[in-house]
Structures are given as structure tokens and as C-alpha cells.
Design an enzyme around this catalytic site. Structure first.
Site, PDB file in Angstrom:
ATOM      1  N   ASP A  71       0.827  -1.205   0.000  1.00 46.90           N
ATOM      2  CA  ASP A  71       0.000   0.000   0.000  1.00 46.90           C
ATOM      3  C   ASP A  71       0.860   1.252   0.000  1.00 46.90           C
ATOM      4  O   ASP A  71       2.031   1.233   0.397  1.00 46.90           O
ATOM      5  CB  ASP A  71      -0.962   0.000   1.185  1.00 46.90           C
ATOM      6  CG  ASP A  71      -0.253  -0.095   2.537  1.00 46.90           C
ATOM      7  OD1 ASP A  71       0.785  -0.773   2.628  1.00 46.90           O
ATOM      8  OD2 ASP A  71      -0.736   0.525   3.507  1.00 46.90           O
ATOM      9  N   GLU A 133      -0.161  -1.437   5.663  1.00 50.45           N
ATOM     10  CA  GLU A 133       0.929  -0.999   6.549  1.00 50.45           C
ATOM     11  C   GLU A 133       0.771   0.461   6.923  1.00 50.45           C
ATOM     12  O   GLU A 133       1.045   0.857   8.064  1.00 50.45           O
ATOM     13  CB  GLU A 133       2.278  -1.229   5.845  1.00 50.45           C
ATOM     14  CG  GLU A 133       3.493  -1.051   6.752  1.00 50.45           C
ATOM     15  CD  GLU A 133       4.078   0.366   6.733  1.00 50.45           C
ATOM     16  OE1 GLU A 133       4.994   0.644   7.542  1.00 50.45           O
ATOM     17  OE2 GLU A 133       3.614   1.192   5.909  1.00 50.45           O
TER      18      GLU A 133
END
Length: 374
Positions: A71, A133
Site C-alpha cells: 500500500d 501498513e
């Protein structure tokens, strides 16, 4: 596909943190399967969010984990000179959201994957790619919980955050919390008729500022910059109109803790101050947004020595930003941080990585796997 082609594809997914990532994991899983991997998909915190764990080679010996997150943080298109989700080259720089943090490393891993078995004939190579994350490390815990079933205890994890390929052997812990205060609405001409949530929240904010100042006095750990734990108010909101008594207000606070200090514990005085508002009729709720443990690994640890030899650079002192490496270490897996790109370019417009940095990232991984296979 070249490493640049792979990076261009990864950037194009515009995988903003907190969004479902199945399209991206499908594409990565297909590339790694073509390279000979055994793929396990591990659900993340929400439907449509998943982690990937891929293994190459033998299954009965310890091997290295190459760890990255998929991400990226949001991008404001008007602040960029180029489309943030179209890889654009200019003067040897490859611009795009996530190029340094940390899709460049992920591209290096995917591009080198067809060579993994030859580079590490006696030991497995594992690839661990996490979701979410950037929203507090919410994805990787489910992967780590499955790790004993996925492989024998590994040699360690190389977490490829952007360090300019200089190994980093530690970082502060990090925790964040949102505190929501509920009051009662009313007309501002009659303050006695309502309960002002912003006024209540101001007391919580004052405790945050006071606690931040207190932390500057220690304890201290001189290898960090700054050498003490920190706390800050990062987001604040509330109210609807200037002539209305606000019935809702919210404050998000973050702590970064030196080793030996619990980052979530640093937020407890702020939370306690909020809880005292209940006695005056306020509603109080809190949500833990993230809780990363710190990372400490000794300069003589085998994984640090391996990373130094593979990169040709001495390990840096610990850093103040947090990573999933702390979560690996807490799960019993030695971890070191080392990847291409520069942390100074991340979370800002016109993020980039260079072609030379990508090439150096591949060379680093190739040498690390060769050393680990001995």
C-alpha cells in the site's frame, strides 16, 4: 518485464492504504507463480484486503524473508508535476507515488524472483508482502500469526524500506490513538443549554502538549534523533458552525518511543485526561490506530553483518520512523531494514526513485541471497 516495467505496473494500481487490494495481489501472485513460487494468500483486517506469502526452493531449512508492503499513502494530483499513478521518467528519475516507499523494493523482488532458486540452491527464499501498513501496520500481524505454518523458523527478514541501501538496525516504537469527545448541541447564544465538545477536547490537547514537553527531559537514548520519546497532536476536528455549540470533537495523537518505553503507554496520560471528562457529562471514546513495537538488533548480529556485506555499507544508527521490522522482531524473527530509495522523498509530492537505485537494489538482493545460502 524489466524492473522499471514492473514498477510502472505496481504504481498504476494506485493502491491507497485502507482500500481493497485484490487486483494488485492477483497480478503479483501470477508473476511470482510464473517464477516458481508456492503462494499463500492470507486475509487482512477487512474483506478484500490480503497479504501474500511466497516461497521458493526447499521447505525444510531456514531461509531469508524479503518483506515489503504493497500500500501507499494518498497523493494530491494538483501538487504533483506528473500523474502520481503513472510512472514518469525525467533525468534518470522515476516519479510516482510509492516508488521509494516501497514499491521500488517490491519491484526488485518480483524482477529477481526467477533467479531465487539458482541464487539460493540450499535454502528457501520467502517473499512476504503485506497490506494496510500505512494504516498502522494492520495487515502483517495476520501473516506473522501464520508464519509457523508457512515455513521453518527463518534466518531473518530484510524489510526493504527506503534506506538508500544502508542497513538500519533499529527504530523507535510508534503508537497512535484517536480520541472522540461527545457533547450536547445548542445555540451559541445560550452556552448553558449545551456542552461544548471542543472546550472539553481542549483540555485533552493541553495534556498532550504538556506530556510532549515532559518527554524532552528523558529518558534518553543517544543513538536516536531526537534522543528521547516524542508525542504530538496530529489531527484535530470538531464543530459545524461558529454559532452552534459543537457536540463532537476529535483528536488524533501519536507517540514515538525509544527502546524500553512502551509507545502505547505514552498515550495513557492523554487518555486518562479525556476519561475525566465523563464526570461532566461528556461521552468519551478512543480507538487505537497503530501500535508498532520498536526494533533493536545488535551490530554484530549475523543478519546485520550479512546486510552490511551485501550492501557494501555499514549499518546506520537506529532511526525514528517505524516499520514492520519491529513486528517481525516481536514475533521472534530477526529483522534488519535495508532497501533502495530515500525516506526523505516519501509522503510528499513528486516522490521518485532512480534507475541506478533500482539496479543497486537488485544487486543487493542477489548478494544477500548468495551469502545466506552459504
Amino acid at each position: 518485464m524489466t524492473i522499471e516495467d514492473i514498477l510502472a505496473k505496481l504504481v498504476s494500481f494506485a493502491q491507497i492504504t485502507g482500500a481493497p487490494n485484490r487486483a494488485m495481489t492477483d497480478w503479483i501472485a501470477e508473476r511470482l507463480t510464473e517464477a516458481g513460487a508456492r503462494i499463500v494468500r492470507i486475509p487482512g483486517p477487512e474483506a478484500g484486503h490480503e497479504n501474500l506469502f511466497a516461497s521458493f526452493g526447499t521447505e525444510d531449512r531456514p531461509g531469508l524473508i524479503l518483506s515489503g508492503h504493497m500500500d501507499v499513502v494518498p497523493a494530491e494530483p494538483g501538487a504533483w508535476q506528473t500523474d502520481p499513478f503513472t510512472l514518469t521518467e525525467r533525468d534518470g528519475k522515476l516519479f510516482g507515488r510509492g516508488t521509494s516507499d516501497m514499491l521500488g523494493f517490491v519491484a526488485c523482488v518480483i524482477g529477481l524472483a526467477p533467479e531465487f532458486t539458482a541464487l539460493s540452491p540450499g535454502r528457501p527464499v520467502h517473499v512476504a508482502l503485506s497490506c494496510d501498513e500505512k494504516t498502522g501496520g494492520r495487515g502483517v500481524p495476520s501473516l506473522l500469526a501464520r508464519l509457523p505454518d508457512l515455513c521453518v523458523p527463518p534466518l531473518g527478514a530484510i524489510v526493504g524500506e527506503p534506506t538508500r541501501l544502508a542497513p538500519v538496525r533499529g527504530h523507535k516504537g510508534q503508537a497512535a490513538m484517536r480520541i472522540d469527545i461527545g457533547g450536547r448541541p445548542g445555540h451559541s447564544a445560550h452556552p448553558e443549554s449545551g456542552l461544548n465538545a471542543i472546550h472539553g477536547l481542549s483540555e485533552v490537547l493541553a495534556e498532550t502538549v504538556a506530556m510532549a514537553a515532559t518527554l524532552e527531559g528523558g529518558p534518553r537514548s543517544p543513538e536516536f534523533r531526537p534522543p528521547y520519546s516524542t508525542l504530538q497532536a496530529g489531527l484535530i476536528s470538531g464543530g459545524r458552525a461558529v454559532n452552534m455549540i459543537p457536540d463532537q470533537a476529535s483528536l488524533s495523537v501519536e507517540a514515538r518511543a525509544i527502546p524500553g518505553v512502551d509507545p502505547l503507554g505514552l498515550l495513557q496520560s492523554v487518555l486518562a485526561r479525556a476519561e475525566k471528562l465523563r464526570a461532566r457529562g461528556y461521552d468519551v471514546h478512543h480507538t487505537v490506530l497503530s501500535n508498532f513495537p520498536g526494533l533493536v538488533i545488535g551490530p554484530d548480529a549475523p543478519l546485520v553483518v550479512l546486510a552490511e556485506e551485501a550492501s557494501g555499507k555499514m549499518a546506520h544508527d537506529p532511526v525514528s520512523f517505524g516499520t514492520e521490522a519491529g513486528l517481525y522482531a516481536a514475533a521472534g524473527v530477526p529483522a534488519v531494514i535495508c532497501g533502495p530509495g530515500d525516506i526523505a522523498r516519501t509522503h510528499r509530492p513528486d516522490e521518485y526513485i532512480t534507475r541506478d537505485e533500482l539496479a543497486a537494489g537488485v544487486d543487493f538482493l542477489r548478494e544477500a541471497l548468495r551469502l545466506a545460502a552459504v
